[in-house]
Design a protein around this motif. Structure first.
Motif, mmCIF file in Angstrom:
data_model
loop_
_atom_site.group_PDB
_atom_site.id
_atom_site.type_symbol
_atom_site.label_atom_id
_atom_site.label_comp_id
_atom_site.label_asym_id
_atom_site.label_seq_id
_atom_site.Cartn_x
_atom_site.Cartn_y
_atom_site.Cartn_z
ATOM 1 N N ASP A 4 -52.167 15.643 39.365
ATOM 2 C CA ASP A 4 -51.675 16.863 39.984
ATOM 3 C C ASP A 4 -51.098 17.746 38.872
ATOM 4 O O ASP A 4 -49.940 17.627 38.477
ATOM 5 N N ASP A 6 -50.403 20.857 38.848
ATOM 6 C CA ASP A 6 -49.359 21.795 39.266
ATOM 7 C C ASP A 6 -47.980 21.154 39.157
ATOM 8 O O ASP A 6 -47.062 21.714 38.556
ATOM 9 N N ARG A 7 -47.834 19.950 39.730
ATOM 10 C CA ARG A 7 -46.527 19.274 39.660
ATOM 11 C C ARG A 7 -46.208 18.841 38.235
ATOM 12 O O ARG A 7 -45.054 18.864 37.814
ATOM 13 N N HIS A 9 -47.070 20.400 35.502
ATOM 14 C CA HIS A 9 -46.632 21.577 34.757
ATOM 15 C C HIS A 9 -45.205 21.967 35.159
ATOM 16 O O HIS A 9 -44.385 22.335 34.316
ATOM 17 N N CYS A 10 -44.917 21.864 36.470
ATOM 18 C CA CYS A 10 -43.560 22.181 36.933
ATOM 19 C C CYS A 10 -42.537 21.197 36.366
ATOM 20 O O CYS A 10 -41.400 21.575 36.084
ATOM 21 N N HIS A 15 -39.820 24.941 38.059
ATOM 22 C CA HIS A 15 -40.410 25.592 39.228
ATOM 23 C C HIS A 15 -40.235 27.110 39.158
ATOM 24 O O HIS A 15 -39.385 27.618 38.414
ATOM 25 N N CYS A 41 -41.685 26.437 45.726
ATOM 26 C CA CYS A 41 -42.245 26.786 44.420
ATOM 27 C C CYS A 41 -43.635 27.404 44.596
ATOM 28 O O CYS A 41 -44.471 26.873 45.333
ATOM 29 N N ARG A 43 -45.946 27.456 42.486
ATOM 30 C CA ARG A 43 -46.991 26.706 41.791
ATOM 31 C C ARG A 43 -47.329 25.404 42.513
ATOM 32 O O ARG A 43 -48.471 25.178 42.894
ATOM 33 N N CYS A 44 -46.353 24.534 42.670
ATOM 34 C CA CYS A 44 -46.649 23.192 43.196
ATOM 35 C C CYS A 44 -46.430 23.069 44.691
ATOM 36 O O CYS A 44 -46.889 22.110 45.303
ATOM 37 N N ARG A 66 -51.993 28.172 38.917
ATOM 38 C CA ARG A 66 -51.945 26.906 39.646
ATOM 39 C C ARG A 66 -53.366 26.471 39.950
ATOM 40 O O ARG A 66 -54.278 27.292 40.007
ATOM 41 N N LEU A 70 -54.614 27.074 36.441
ATOM 42 C CA LEU A 70 -53.805 26.348 35.471
ATOM 43 C C LEU A 70 -54.686 25.546 34.520
ATOM 44 O O LEU A 70 -54.434 25.498 33.311
ATOM 45 N N SER A 242 -52.685 32.355 44.520
ATOM 46 C CA SER A 242 -51.233 32.352 44.612
ATOM 47 C C SER A 242 -50.788 31.733 45.928
ATOM 48 O O SER A 242 -51.334 32.020 46.993
#
Length: 279
Positions: A4, A6-7, A9-10, A15, A41, A43-44, A66, A70, A242
């Protein structure tokens, strides 16, 4: 096991939350819990404890990379690092050529003296230095004019600067850098193909393959020169990715489904100081 991104990167960068002015959207992106207000958030998708990082109209929400966007950014940054490193190597080559042009005669004499010293050793191993391709190539370089060598050094320096500028532009995902990379890289592809006809090596093959893939990836993936709908289609794709735009579309789902989603437990994460960072 899938990653994952997204998570991930966060977890490294923090976030990014946003409070839209539109009441309907604001209600979907935040919730009240026993420990305080949480915001989703962009993103995630996790809910984060604390105040939002920004607010304003929904159409002015930050475009947070994302998912596919991403992954595209990670690929661009890999190409950016490769371009900067290549540019620095070419700067060293330009400096070496310039230094050689200023001391060409001294280096030539030194080479001839050393060649004389190694001649008995070469004769012992039956190696003809007088007709060696390597020696012939080096001796031809000594015949170049100083102005020619300085011109070559200048050309190498310009090429290096282009590579470094490409690298920094790609790192920040600038569209002008994508155009520059495609044009500059494609312009040198015929030279790389010609070098392969002279002498084949795995390094040359790998470099050519990397450059061809980079051109095709940026050209098609970023929809340059009007391909696949051009810049308008690319921006529409970014907006569609988004999470805020996803929430806008979610308002059109049946009411029963929206209520069911609202009853689901919300994962809450406390915000750390790093959560204020952006991409």
């Amino acid at each position: 096991m899938s990653i994952d991104w997204d998570r991930r990167h966060c977890a490294r960068k923090g976030h990014i939350t946003y409070a839209p002015d539109e009441a309907a959207l604001r209600g979907k992106l935040h919730a009240a819990t026993a420990v305080g207000t949480v915001w989703r958030c962009l993103r995630c998708g996790d809910f984060v404890l604390g105040e939002p990082h920004g607010s304003g109209p929904a159409d002015q929400a930050p475009l947070v990379p994302r998912g596919q966007a991403l992954r595209d950014l990670l690929i661009l940054r890999f190409l950016a690092v490769e371009r900067v490193l290549r540019g620095l190597l070419i700067v060293l080559a330009a400096w070496a050529v310039w230094r050689f042009s200023n001391s060409q005669d001294a280096v030539h004499r030194l080479f001839e003296d050393d060649l004389t010293v190694f001649k008995p050793v070469a004769d012992h191993f039956n190696y003809d230095l007088d007709h060696s391709p390597v020696v012939d190539s080096i001796q031809k370089v000594f015949d170049y004019k100083k102005s020619t060598l300085q011109l070559a050094a200048g050309g190498l320096l310009i090429y290096a600067l282009v590579e470094i500028i490409e690298g920094f532009g790609l790192w920040w995902a600038k569209r002008w850098a994508e155009y520059l990379t495609v044009v500059a890289t494609a312009a040198f592809l015929p030279i790389e193909v010609y070098e392969l006809t002279e002498k084949i090596s795995w390094f040359k093959i790998g470099t050519l393959a990397l450059n061809v893939l980079a051109v095709l990836y940026i050209l098609l993936g970023k929809r340059l020169f009007g391909l696949r709908g051009g810049h308008a289609a690319f921006e529409a794709q970014r907006r569609g990715a988004s999470l805020l735009e996803v929430e806008v579309s979610a308002g059109q789902v049946p009411e029963a489904e929206a209520e069911q989603r609202a009853k689901e437990p919300l994962p809450v994460r406390r915000r750390s100081p790093a959560d204020a960072d952006t991409v």
